[in-house]
Design an enzyme around this catalytic site. Structure first.
Site, PDB file in Angstrom:
ATOM      1  N   ASN A 168     -10.928  -6.815   3.183  1.00  0.00           N
ATOM      2  CA  ASN A 168      -9.465  -6.769   3.366  1.00  0.00           C
ATOM      3  C   ASN A 168      -8.841  -8.109   3.725  1.00  0.00           C
ATOM      4  OD1 ASN A 168      -9.353  -4.068   2.788  1.00  0.00           O
ATOM      5  ND2 ASN A 168      -9.270  -3.373   4.913  1.00  0.00           N
ATOM      6  N   ARG A 170      -1.923   7.565  21.573  1.00  0.00           N
ATOM      7  CA  ARG A 170      -3.111   8.396  21.831  1.00  0.00           C
ATOM      8  C   ARG A 170      -3.407   8.460  23.323  1.00  0.00           C
ATOM      9  NH1 ARG A 170      -6.583   5.617  16.863  1.00  0.00           N
ATOM     10  NH2 ARG A 170      -6.024   7.160  15.285  1.00  0.00           N
ATOM     11  N   ILE A 230      -0.844   6.453   4.201  1.00  0.00           N
ATOM     12  CA  ILE A 230       0.126   6.092   5.246  1.00  0.00           C
ATOM     13  C   ILE A 230       1.486   5.842   4.604  1.00  0.00           C
ATOM     14  CG2 ILE A 230       0.727   4.371   7.011  1.00  0.00           C
ATOM     15  CD1 ILE A 230      -2.275   3.997   7.514  1.00  0.00           C
ATOM     16  N   VAL A 270      -0.718  -3.156   9.645  1.00  0.00           N
ATOM     17  CA  VAL A 270      -1.378  -1.881   9.947  1.00  0.00           C
ATOM     18  C   VAL A 270      -2.790  -1.872   9.353  1.00  0.00           C
ATOM     19  CG1 VAL A 270      -1.259   0.621   9.519  1.00  0.00           C
ATOM     20  CG2 VAL A 270       0.827  -0.657  10.036  1.00  0.00           C
ATOM     21  N   GLY A 311       0.837  -1.206   0.000  1.00  0.00           N
ATOM     22  CA  GLY A 311       0.000   0.000   0.000  1.00  0.00           C
ATOM     23  C   GLY A 311       0.866   1.248   0.000  1.00  0.00           C
ATOM     24  N   ASP A 322      -2.782   3.559  19.331  1.00  0.00           N
ATOM     25  CA  ASP A 322      -3.692   3.677  20.477  1.00  0.00           C
ATOM     26  C   ASP A 322      -2.892   4.018  21.744  1.00  0.00           C
ATOM     27  OD1 ASP A 322      -6.016   2.529  18.896  1.00  0.00           O
ATOM     28  OD2 ASP A 322      -4.559   0.903  18.781  1.00  0.00           O
ATOM     29  N   HIS A 371      -7.325  -3.734  18.102  1.00  0.00           N
ATOM     30  CA  HIS A 371      -7.309  -2.351  17.603  1.00  0.00           C
ATOM     31  C   HIS A 371      -8.715  -2.054  17.073  1.00  0.00           C
ATOM     32  CE1 HIS A 371      -6.216   1.362  15.739  1.00  0.00           C
ATOM     33  NE2 HIS A 371      -6.536   0.922  14.541  1.00  0.00           N
TER      34      HIS A 371
HETATM   35  P1  NAD Z   1      -5.213   4.470   1.420  1.00  0.00           P
HETATM   36  O1  NAD Z   1      -6.463   4.080   0.726  1.00  0.00           O
HETATM   37  O2  NAD Z   1      -4.739   5.870   1.341  1.00  0.00           O
HETATM   38  O3  NAD Z   1      -4.015   3.559   0.894  1.00  0.00           O
HETATM   39  C1  NAD Z   1      -4.125   2.193   0.808  1.00  0.00           C
HETATM   40  C2  NAD Z   1      -3.229   1.742  -0.323  1.00  0.00           C
HETATM   41  O4  NAD Z   1      -3.232   0.327  -0.315  1.00  0.00           O
HETATM   42  C3  NAD Z   1      -3.718   2.200  -1.698  1.00  0.00           C
HETATM   43  O5  NAD Z   1      -2.660   2.859  -2.370  1.00  0.00           O
HETATM   44  C4  NAD Z   1      -4.117   0.897  -2.394  1.00  0.00           C
HETATM   45  O6  NAD Z   1      -3.852   0.916  -3.787  1.00  0.00           O
HETATM   46  C5  NAD Z   1      -3.222  -0.092  -1.676  1.00  0.00           C
HETATM   47  N1  NAD Z   1      -3.700  -1.477  -1.716  1.00  0.00           N
HETATM   48  C6  NAD Z   1      -4.965  -1.939  -1.683  1.00  0.00           C
HETATM   49  N2  NAD Z   1      -4.967  -3.274  -1.762  1.00  0.00           N
HETATM   50  C7  NAD Z   1      -3.676  -3.672  -1.831  1.00  0.00           C
HETATM   51  C8  NAD Z   1      -3.046  -4.940  -1.963  1.00  0.00           C
HETATM   52  N3  NAD Z   1      -3.733  -6.063  -2.049  1.00  0.00           N
HETATM   53  N4  NAD Z   1      -1.690  -4.970  -2.030  1.00  0.00           N
HETATM   54  C9  NAD Z   1      -0.962  -3.830  -1.971  1.00  0.00           C
HETATM   55  N5  NAD Z   1      -1.517  -2.604  -1.876  1.00  0.00           N
HETATM   56  C10 NAD Z   1      -2.856  -2.528  -1.804  1.00  0.00           C
HETATM   57  O7  NAD Z   1      -5.359   3.980   2.931  1.00  0.00           O
HETATM   58  P2  NAD Z   1      -4.469   4.389   4.185  1.00  0.00           P
HETATM   59  O8  NAD Z   1      -5.049   5.594   4.811  1.00  0.00           O
HETATM   60  O9  NAD Z   1      -3.042   4.364   3.823  1.00  0.00           O
HETATM   61  O10 NAD Z   1      -4.831   3.180   5.182  1.00  0.00           O
HETATM   62  C11 NAD Z   1      -4.426   1.871   4.892  1.00  0.00           C
HETATM   63  C12 NAD Z   1      -4.956   0.915   5.946  1.00  0.00           C
HETATM   64  O11 NAD Z   1      -4.401   1.203   7.240  1.00  0.00           O
HETATM   65  C13 NAD Z   1      -6.468   0.949   6.125  1.00  0.00           C
HETATM   66  O12 NAD Z   1      -6.950  -0.377   6.301  1.00  0.00           O
HETATM   67  C14 NAD Z   1      -6.639   1.730   7.418  1.00  0.00           C
HETATM   68  O13 NAD Z   1      -7.863   1.460   8.060  1.00  0.00           O
HETATM   69  C15 NAD Z   1      -5.461   1.212   8.199  1.00  0.00           C
HETATM   70  N6  NAD Z   1      -5.038   1.995   9.365  1.00  0.00           N
HETATM   71  C16 NAD Z   1      -4.658   1.308  10.467  1.00  0.00           C
HETATM   72  C17 NAD Z   1      -4.220   1.979  11.595  1.00  0.00           C
HETATM   73  C18 NAD Z   1      -3.795   1.232  12.841  1.00  0.00           C
HETATM   74  O14 NAD Z   1      -3.588   1.881  13.871  1.00  0.00           O
HETATM   75  N7  NAD Z   1      -3.659  -0.080  12.843  1.00  0.00           N
HETATM   76  C19 NAD Z   1      -4.157   3.372  11.575  1.00  0.00           C
HETATM   77  C20 NAD Z   1      -4.549   4.054  10.413  1.00  0.00           C
HETATM   78  C21 NAD Z   1      -5.000   3.337   9.312  1.00  0.00           C
HETATM   79  C1  LMR Z   2      -7.128   4.569  13.350  1.00  0.00           C
HETATM   80  O1  LMR Z   2      -7.203   4.098  14.484  1.00  0.00           O
HETATM   81  O2  LMR Z   2      -6.952   5.788  13.147  1.00  0.00           O
HETATM   82  C2  LMR Z   2      -7.217   3.661  12.169  1.00  0.00           C
HETATM   83  O3  LMR Z   2      -7.425   2.342  12.569  1.00  0.00           O
HETATM   84  C3  LMR Z   2      -8.192   4.114  11.155  1.00  0.00           C
HETATM   85  C4  LMR Z   2      -9.610   3.859  11.603  1.00  0.00           C
HETATM   86  O4  LMR Z   2     -10.370   3.287  10.821  1.00  0.00           O
HETATM   87  O5  LMR Z   2      -9.961   4.246  12.710  1.00  0.00           O
END
Ligand code: NAD
Ligand code: LMR
Length: 325
Positions: free
Chosen positions: A105, A162, A16, A129, A11, A159, A187
């Site tokens: 996902n 935060r 991110i 993530v 991604g 978290d 999470h």
């Molecule tokens: P985004 O949509 O900006 O970017 C996601 C990227 O992943 C895109 O560029 C997309 O093309 C790519 N992608 C999709 N499927 C894929 C695959 N099979 N292989 C490789 N790349 C792929 O999203 P983002 O804001 O970067 O968030 C990404 C993920 O992280 C989301 O699931 C979001 O909920 C999660 N997230 C988790 C946390 C945490 O604390 N764990 C925090 C923030 C976001």
């Molecule tokens: C976060 O905690 O900011 C991420 O997991 C994105 C979300 O969906 O809340």
């Protein structure tokens, strides 16, 4: 000069990824003396955008970046990877829970686990993530039977950070003076941010915490912070998520400070009565590239109830993805 380490990021062209890559390239994750090879993985529709990101990394002339691979092929992207940060997946929108992303996902992480099983370093350290992160990590782990199961982790460090910020603001202290924060569980909105073991400048904080604030403000604010950011920004957290991913890997690789611990979602081993196998956030100490769950903390009935609720949710998520394990 140290030998370069290979860091795979999925991604990589997303929100991110755009933050993460530049911080890693600058040496914020593994140190200013650790050269890196960036192995950036995307899906075909985002490849052009990823090429633009690579152009920008090139244009930054980072001294530590030895090579950059941009690919849509998993085996090329994970080849010999020492670290894998699995971000690529859909973010949730307003009104959704992270678990609502499971069907969209979940299927991404099986093939990625299988690819790492084939081609990554035998000690690849994996941080998931992409949401729902804990259960996605479980799916990746289940599809990588030849890799150490304990190397599959998910991110609750955001978290944790935060919770430090909220408590610091309430107690009018700098968050850097707070020690032994813990996020237990998933999470998700069932996670349990626990203040019972926290100390500030060596003194337990609980005697100074108003129970009503703890239950009605602090815990829900930390649990719901992701949703609050989506509401405010119109997009999920990105820079803070990337920063926390860097914290997670840095502490895992380089060690946690003597007098503190961090929250990491790791495979449960029965500690604290949590269902073995689910990827559950515990207080962890890291040394020499290995994490260890902090043992022996006293758990009162208030905490027990919340720790069990989030365990229950993880068991349900595991059941829902049984066909992917
Ligand atoms: P985004 O949509 O900006 O970017 C996601 C990227 O992943 C895109 O560029 C997309 O093309 C790519 N992608 C999709 N499927 C894929 C695959 N099979 N292989 C490789 N790349 C792929 O999203 P983002 O804001 O970067 O968030 C990404 C993920 O992280 C989301 O699931 C979001 O909920 C999660 N997230 C988790 C946390 C945490 O604390 N764990 C925090 C923030 C976001
Ligand atoms: C976060 O905690 O900011 C991420 O997991 C994105 C979300 O969906 O809340």
């Amino acid at each position: 000069m140290k030998a370069p380490v290979r860091i795979a990021i999925t991604g990589a062209a997303g929100q991110i990824g755009y933050q993460l890559i530049f911080r890693i390239a600058a040496g914020d994750m593994l140190g200013k003396d650790q050269p890196v090879i960036l192995q950036l993985i995307e899906i075909p529709p985002a490849l052009e955008m990823l090429k633009g990101v690579v152009m920008e990394v090139d244009d930054s002339a980072f001294p530590l970046v030895q090579d950059i691979i941009a690919t849509t092929e998993l085996d090329e992207g994970f080849n010999q990877a020492d670290y894998a940060i699995l971000v690529g997946s859909k973010p949730r929108g307003p009104g959704m829970e992270r678990a609502d992303l499971l069907s969209a996902n979940g299927q991404i992480f099986g093939p990625q686990g299988a690819s790492m099983n084939r081609v990554a370093s035998r000690d690849v350290k994996v941080l998931v993530v992409g949401n729902p992160a804990n259960t996605n990590a479980l799916i990746a782990q289940a599809n990588a039977p030849d890799l150490p199961p304990e190397n599959f982790t998910a991110m609750t460090r955001l978290d944790h950070n935060r919770a430090l910020a909220q408590l610091g603001q309430k107690q009018s202290v700098h968050h850097a003076s707070i020690r032994n924060m813990t996020i237990w569980g998933n999470h998700s909105s069932t996670q349990y941010p626990d203040l019972h073991h926290v100390n500030i400048d060596g003194k337990p904080v609980m005697p100074h915490v108003d129970q009503t604030w703890y239950e009605s403000e602090f815990i829900p604010t930390v649990q719901q912070r992701g949703a609050a950011i989506i509401k405010a920004r119109g997009a999920s957290s990105a820079a803070s998520a990337a920063s926390s991913a860097i914290d997670h890997i840095r502490d895992w690789a380089l060690g946690t400070p003597e007098n503190d611990w961090v929250s990491m979602a790791v495979p449960a081993d029965g500690s604290y009565g949590i269902e073995p196998g689910v990827i559950y956030s515990f207080p962890c100490r890291c040394n020499d590239g290995h994490w260890e769950i902090v043992q022996g903390l006293e758990i009162n009935p208030f905490s027990r109830e919340r720790m069990d609720a989030t365990d229950q949710e993880l068991r349900q998520e595991r059941q829902a993805v049984e066909d992917l394990l």
